[in-house]
Design a protein around this motif. Structure first.
Motif, PDB file in Angstrom:
ATOM      1  N   TYR A 442      54.804  16.540  39.057  1.00  0.00           N
ATOM      2  CA  TYR A 442      54.562  15.280  39.350  1.00  0.00           C
ATOM      3  C   TYR A 442      54.788  15.008  40.812  1.00  0.00           C
ATOM      4  CZ  TYR A 442      54.242  10.294  38.753  1.00  0.00           C
ATOM      5  OH  TYR A 442      53.663   8.805  38.503  1.00  0.00           O
ATOM      6  N   GLY A 443      55.951  15.912  41.306  1.00  0.00           N
ATOM      7  CA  GLY A 443      56.336  15.703  42.982  1.00  0.00           C
ATOM      8  C   GLY A 443      55.031  16.291  43.699  1.00  0.00           C
ATOM      9  N   SER A 444      53.993  17.100  43.341  1.00  0.00           N
ATOM     10  CA  SER A 444      52.960  17.347  43.883  1.00  0.00           C
ATOM     11  C   SER A 444      51.773  16.188  43.928  1.00  0.00           C
ATOM     12  CB  SER A 444      52.257  18.881  43.403  1.00  0.00           C
ATOM     13  OG  SER A 444      51.490  18.349  42.222  1.00  0.00           O
ATOM     14  N   LEU A 445      51.874  15.385  43.067  1.00  0.00           N
ATOM     15  CA  LEU A 445      51.007  14.462  43.024  1.00  0.00           C
ATOM     16  C   LEU A 445      51.799  13.115  44.042  1.00  0.00           C
ATOM     17  CD1 LEU A 445      48.942  12.359  42.020  1.00  0.00           C
ATOM     18  CD2 LEU A 445      50.649  11.483  40.179  1.00  0.00           C
ATOM     19  N   THR A 446      52.970  13.182  43.949  1.00  0.00           N
ATOM     20  CA  THR A 446      53.668  12.378  45.086  1.00  0.00           C
ATOM     21  C   THR A 446      53.301  12.880  46.431  1.00  0.00           C
ATOM     22  OG1 THR A 446      55.402  11.592  43.388  1.00  0.00           O
ATOM     23  CG2 THR A 446      55.871  11.323  45.673  1.00  0.00           C
ATOM     24  N   THR A 447      53.324  14.116  46.639  1.00  0.00           N
ATOM     25  CA  THR A 447      52.933  14.585  47.987  1.00  0.00           C
ATOM     26  C   THR A 447      51.634  14.697  48.230  1.00  0.00           C
ATOM     27  OG1 THR A 447      54.850  16.326  47.637  1.00  0.00           O
ATOM     28  CG2 THR A 447      53.206  16.871  49.351  1.00  0.00           C
ATOM     29  N   GLY A 448      50.771  14.825  47.372  1.00  0.00           N
ATOM     30  CA  GLY A 448      49.264  14.694  47.650  1.00  0.00           C
ATOM     31  C   GLY A 448      48.953  13.311  48.140  1.00  0.00           C
ATOM     32  N   ILE A 449      49.601  12.341  47.338  1.00  0.00           N
ATOM     33  CA  ILE A 449      49.145  10.905  47.743  1.00  0.00           C
ATOM     34  C   ILE A 449      49.840  10.594  49.148  1.00  0.00           C
ATOM     35  CG2 ILE A 449      49.886   8.439  47.071  1.00  0.00           C
ATOM     36  CD1 ILE A 449      49.656   9.313  44.213  1.00  0.00           C
ATOM     37  N   ALA A 450      50.994  11.155  49.545  1.00  0.00           N
ATOM     38  CA  ALA A 450      51.724  10.847  50.634  1.00  0.00           C
ATOM     39  C   ALA A 450      50.656  11.558  51.931  1.00  0.00           C
ATOM     40  CB  ALA A 450      52.931  11.628  50.803  1.00  0.00           C
ATOM     41  N   LEU A 451      49.959  12.628  51.434  1.00  0.00           N
ATOM     42  CA  LEU A 451      49.568  13.417  52.619  1.00  0.00           C
ATOM     43  C   LEU A 451      48.245  13.015  53.019  1.00  0.00           C
ATOM     44  CD1 LEU A 451      50.325  16.927  51.948  1.00  0.00           C
ATOM     45  CD2 LEU A 451      51.465  15.437  53.567  1.00  0.00           C
ATOM     46  N   GLN A 452      47.519  11.808  52.068  1.00  0.00           N
ATOM     47  CA  GLN A 452      46.303  11.179  52.429  1.00  0.00           C
ATOM     48  C   GLN A 452      46.432  10.134  53.557  1.00  0.00           C
ATOM     49  OE1 GLN A 452      44.225   9.946  48.753  1.00  0.00           O
ATOM     50  NE2 GLN A 452      45.503  11.408  47.819  1.00  0.00           N
ATOM     51  N   LYS A 453      47.974  10.033  54.070  1.00  0.00           N
ATOM     52  CA  LYS A 453      48.056   9.351  55.266  1.00  0.00           C
ATOM     53  C   LYS A 453      48.448  10.129  56.334  1.00  0.00           C
ATOM     54  CE  LYS A 453      49.506   5.154  52.624  1.00  0.00           C
ATOM     55  NZ  LYS A 453      50.528   4.104  52.543  1.00  0.00           N
ATOM     56  N   ASN A 454      48.539   9.700  57.502  1.00  0.00           N
ATOM     57  CA  ASN A 454      49.029  10.479  58.663  1.00  0.00           C
ATOM     58  C   ASN A 454      50.812  10.727  58.559  1.00  0.00           C
ATOM     59  OD1 ASN A 454      46.693  11.039  60.172  1.00  0.00           O
ATOM     60  ND2 ASN A 454      46.876   9.143  61.007  1.00  0.00           N
ATOM     61  N   THR A 455      51.013  12.170  58.555  1.00  0.00           N
ATOM     62  CA  THR A 455      52.447  12.522  58.224  1.00  0.00           C
ATOM     63  C   THR A 455      52.684  13.392  59.293  1.00  0.00           C
ATOM     64  OG1 THR A 455      51.717  14.247  56.723  1.00  0.00           O
ATOM     65  CG2 THR A 455      52.287  12.064  55.916  1.00  0.00           C
ATOM     66  N   GLY A 456      51.822  14.192  59.892  1.00  0.00           N
ATOM     67  CA  GLY A 456      52.205  15.091  60.767  1.00  0.00           C
ATOM     68  C   GLY A 456      52.530  16.520  60.294  1.00  0.00           C
ATOM     69  N   VAL A 457      52.217  16.657  58.878  1.00  0.00           N
ATOM     70  CA  VAL A 457      52.256  17.705  57.983  1.00  0.00           C
ATOM     71  C   VAL A 457      51.471  19.050  58.534  1.00  0.00           C
ATOM     72  CG1 VAL A 457      52.210  18.676  55.785  1.00  0.00           C
ATOM     73  CG2 VAL A 457      53.527  16.694  55.964  1.00  0.00           C
ATOM     74  N   ASP A 458      51.846  20.266  58.691  1.00  0.00           N
ATOM     75  CA  ASP A 458      51.168  21.314  59.141  1.00  0.00           C
ATOM     76  C   ASP A 458      50.812  22.076  58.063  1.00  0.00           C
ATOM     77  OD1 ASP A 458      51.509  20.856  62.113  1.00  0.00           O
ATOM     78  OD2 ASP A 458      53.735  20.871  61.507  1.00  0.00           O
ATOM     79  N   ASP A 459      51.446  21.999  56.988  1.00  0.00           N
ATOM     80  CA  ASP A 459      51.157  22.964  55.780  1.00  0.00           C
ATOM     81  C   ASP A 459      51.603  22.258  54.644  1.00  0.00           C
ATOM     82  OD1 ASP A 459      49.708  25.753  56.333  1.00  0.00           O
ATOM     83  OD2 ASP A 459      51.671  25.738  57.868  1.00  0.00           O
ATOM     84  N   ALA A 460      50.776  22.294  53.415  1.00  0.00           N
ATOM     85  CA  ALA A 460      51.086  21.702  52.342  1.00  0.00           C
ATOM     86  C   ALA A 460      51.083  22.720  50.952  1.00  0.00           C
ATOM     87  CB  ALA A 460      50.273  20.285  51.866  1.00  0.00           C
ATOM     88  N   VAL A 461      52.045  22.784  50.090  1.00  0.00           N
ATOM     89  CA  VAL A 461      51.975  23.653  48.965  1.00  0.00           C
ATOM     90  C   VAL A 461      52.223  22.770  47.818  1.00  0.00           C
ATOM     91  CG1 VAL A 461      52.871  25.821  47.961  1.00  0.00           C
ATOM     92  CG2 VAL A 461      52.940  25.607  50.710  1.00  0.00           C
ATOM     93  N   PHE A 462      51.283  22.966  46.771  1.00  0.00           N
ATOM     94  CA  PHE A 462      51.176  22.457  45.478  1.00  0.00           C
ATOM     95  C   PHE A 462      51.524  23.576  44.480  1.00  0.00           C
ATOM     96  CE2 PHE A 462      48.396  20.398  48.415  1.00  0.00           C
ATOM     97  CZ  PHE A 462      49.015  18.983  48.748  1.00  0.00           C
ATOM     98  N   PHE A 463      52.485  23.270  43.370  1.00  0.00           N
ATOM     99  CA  PHE A 463      52.600  24.257  42.560  1.00  0.00           C
ATOM    100  C   PHE A 463      53.137  23.695  41.168  1.00  0.00           C
ATOM    101  CE2 PHE A 463      56.762  24.029  44.445  1.00  0.00           C
ATOM    102  CZ  PHE A 463      57.864  24.276  43.573  1.00  0.00           C
ATOM    103  N   GLY A 464      52.303  24.229  40.207  1.00  0.00           N
ATOM    104  CA  GLY A 464      52.495  23.536  38.827  1.00  0.00           C
ATOM    105  C   GLY A 464      52.007  22.226  38.726  1.00  0.00           C
TER     106      GLY A 464
END
Length: 582
Positions: A442-464
């Motif tokens: 569920y944290g990957s969903l939280t992260t995925g939603i966050a990354l739909q806005k500008n965050t400055g993140v360079d890499d994203a990893v989603f597991f499980g």
């Protein structure tokens, strides 16, 4: 109103010179204290002349006292203004330097002007420049907010002195008057902007002098600890300072509830009437639930203390409001690390139950990333943050629409906080680190939603992952080719596709292997199996696993060394045959 051009024209050395001159004048006047006292009417002198002399001496003394008080007030205000102006000009200078790096300039009226001779054409750089333009505007806003505060405070002290309205106290000597005047000459320190962005917060903090910062850390750590955009070392100091007070407050609340809960529990056990039992049970339910929440928060503080005791840790979030405690702890120094990874766990996560284990595994991932970098001739520094900054859904909340794991409510609420936290990492530093966001379940969903806005993140990893809140990779504001998914065999949650397309099947995503692997140096890495993240040997984050190794490479920016895999396919519980030795 003070403008940017005004701030540029301000001259702190002039204020320093005034401060020194006023100090000399004050000392000279205070030095007349004995002479002034000696000119009082002699003992035994009586009559109208004596009365007139006494009255005149009293008036002179009062004028001297008020003069000394006014000088002392203005001296202190001038000295503090000099330090404050230096800080404001430093903050403006930092903003101008940042603007220049991105092809902008700051006009005299505070507007951000695009001065780039050539502009990027790739989408990530375009987004980065647009975000920087907004950040610069926020920083300048805070510079001017602080500058106007300094100007108003200094003007107020000068006006009081000019109108002879500085209180000279109730003492009898010129020294007493000097101390009384000095006490009224201090400048105020404005608090952080209400509802400010991470860049606002960073700009505010940058505009404060070292003395002001130290005072705020001492007197108002609650303003600072959870303020995204401030340096990690500052947030850590502020949050650690709050733990004893939070513990004492929670213990006091528990002490009030425990007698009531104990009394009702005894009455319930002694009741012989079904109606009576039901009535007592209803009375008990609320206080018992409240006491359980308090005890869980106390247990969370224990877990935080135990994690911090490992050393080389920074407490970046401490929040005991709501139903459950929230916290974020970094292994390593977020202020200086070349690479920063932020991990968001999922369903069932609590600070008291999971912080220690997750921190241990993220620290090991960090060590693996640094080891791999050194082995490949690129020694680097990595910081890894365990971010439990939201209230992850719990099994007991399955039927609560806005908190249930089967809905997006908790994820969207958490994503708002995660977005600010990620932006705060960049805003708090003069140079941005390589920033990686990692999310499990569920944290990957939280992260995925966050990354739909500008965050400055360079890499994203989603597991499980049961889904990212979107079926299109383009919705994630992450550079193309820098979104990764890991799916272990026999992980049913990773095939749910409950929140958009199964991430393993999203077009364009990179699939990292979670299978047995032999490295070129002969090292054997193990496969991961099932949905867990920290289970020994088989968890996604288990040390010595291919999954952990791959994620550590992404965290270190060693993308070319990662081992990828073919899609397992929906509801495919067999081991897939990917590339490499599995």
């Amino acid at each position: 109103m003070v403008s940017v051009s005004d701030v540029r024209r301000w001259r702190p050395p002039t204020l320093d010179g005034v401060f020194q001159a006023l100090g000399s004048r004050r000392d000279t006047l205070v030095g007349f204290d004995d002479e002034l006292h000696a000119t009082k009417s002699p003992a035994g002198w009586t009559g109208s002349a004596a009365e007139a002399a006494t009255k005149h001496h009293g008036e002179l003394t009062e004028r001297m006292r008020r003069l000394v008080a006014g000088i002392s007030a203005v001296r202190r205000a001038t000295g503090e203004a000099a330090d404050a102006v230096k800080a404001v000009q430093r903050a403006l200078g930092d903003a101008e330097h940042l603007a220049g790096r991105y092809g902008f300039s700051i006009a005299d009226d505070g507007k951000i002007v695009d001065t780039a001779q050539s502009r990027p054409t790739d989408e990530p750089r375009i987004r980065e420049r647009a975000a920087m333009q907004v950040e610069l505007a926020d920083r300048v806003e805070q510079v001017l907010r602080r500058a106007n505060d300094i100007d108003a405070d200094l003007a107020a002290v000068l006006e009081r002195a000019a109108l002879d309205r500085v209180d000279d106290g109730c003492g009898t000597s010129l020294t007493d008057a000097s101390l009384a005047g000095q006490a009224t000459g201090g400048l105020s320190t404005i608090g952080p902007p209400q509802g400010g962005s991470p860049a606002d917060n960073s700009g505010w903090w940058s505009s404060l002098s070292d003395t002001e910062r130290a005072a705020l850390l001492k007197d108002h750590p609650d303003w600072i600890g959870n303020l995204d955009g401030l340096p990690a070392v500052v947030r850590d100091q502020a949050n650690r300072a709050q733990i004893p007070g939070e513990r004492a407050r929670l213990l006091a609340e528990a002490a009030k509830l425990e007698p009531l809960v104990d009394s009702l529990t005894k009455r319930l056990g002694a009741s012989t009437s079904e109606i009576g039992e039901l009535s007592i049970a209803r009375q008990l339910a609320g206080p018992a639930a409240e006491l359980a929440i308090i005890k869980a928060k106390l247990a969370s503080l224990d877990a935080i203390d135990q994690t911090l005791a490992r050393g080389d840790r920074q407490l970046l979030v401490l929040d005991t409001s709501g139903q459950r405690a929230k916290a974020a702890i970094a292994a390593g120094n977020v202020d200086t690390a070349e690479h920063v990874t932020v991990f968001t766990p999922g369903f069932g996560t609590t600070v008291q139950g999971d912080m220690r284990s997750y921190d241990d595994h993220m620290n090991k991932l960090r060590e693996e990333a640094q080891r791999a970098s050194e082995q490949n001739g690129k020694p680097t520094s990595v910081a890894a943050v365990t971010w439990i900054g939201y209230e992850a859904p719990q099994a007991s909340e399955i039927l609560e629409i806005n908190r249930s794991v089967i809905g997006e409510g908790a994820a969207r609420e958490g994503a708002e906080k995660l977005t600010r936290f990620l932006n705060g990492v960049d805003a708090s530093r003069p140079t941005d680190p390589h920033l990686t966001a990692i999310g499990h379940s569920y944290g990957s969903l939280t992260t995925g939603i966050a990354l739909q806005k500008n965050t400055g993140v360079d890499d994203a990893v989603f597991f499980g992952s049961p889904g990212l809140g979107t079926s299109r990779l383009e919705d994630l504001k992450v550079p193309a080719g820098h979104s990764w998914v890991v799916e272990a065999r026999q992980d049913p949650v990773a095939d749910f596709a409950a929140f958009g397309t199964d991430p393993d099947r999203i077009r364009g995503i990179n699939r990292l292997s979670a299978h047995d692997l032999t490295l070129p140096d002969g090292r054997q890495l193990s496969h991961s199996s099932g949905h867990g993240s920290v289970e020994p040997k088989i968890g996604y984050l288990a040390p010595g696993s291919t999954s952990q190794y791959n994620m550590s490479l992404v965290a270190a920016g060693l993308h070319h060394l990662t081992r990828e895999d073919k899609s397992l396919g929906q509801f495919d519980f067999r081991q897939s045959r990917g590339r490499g030795s599995y």
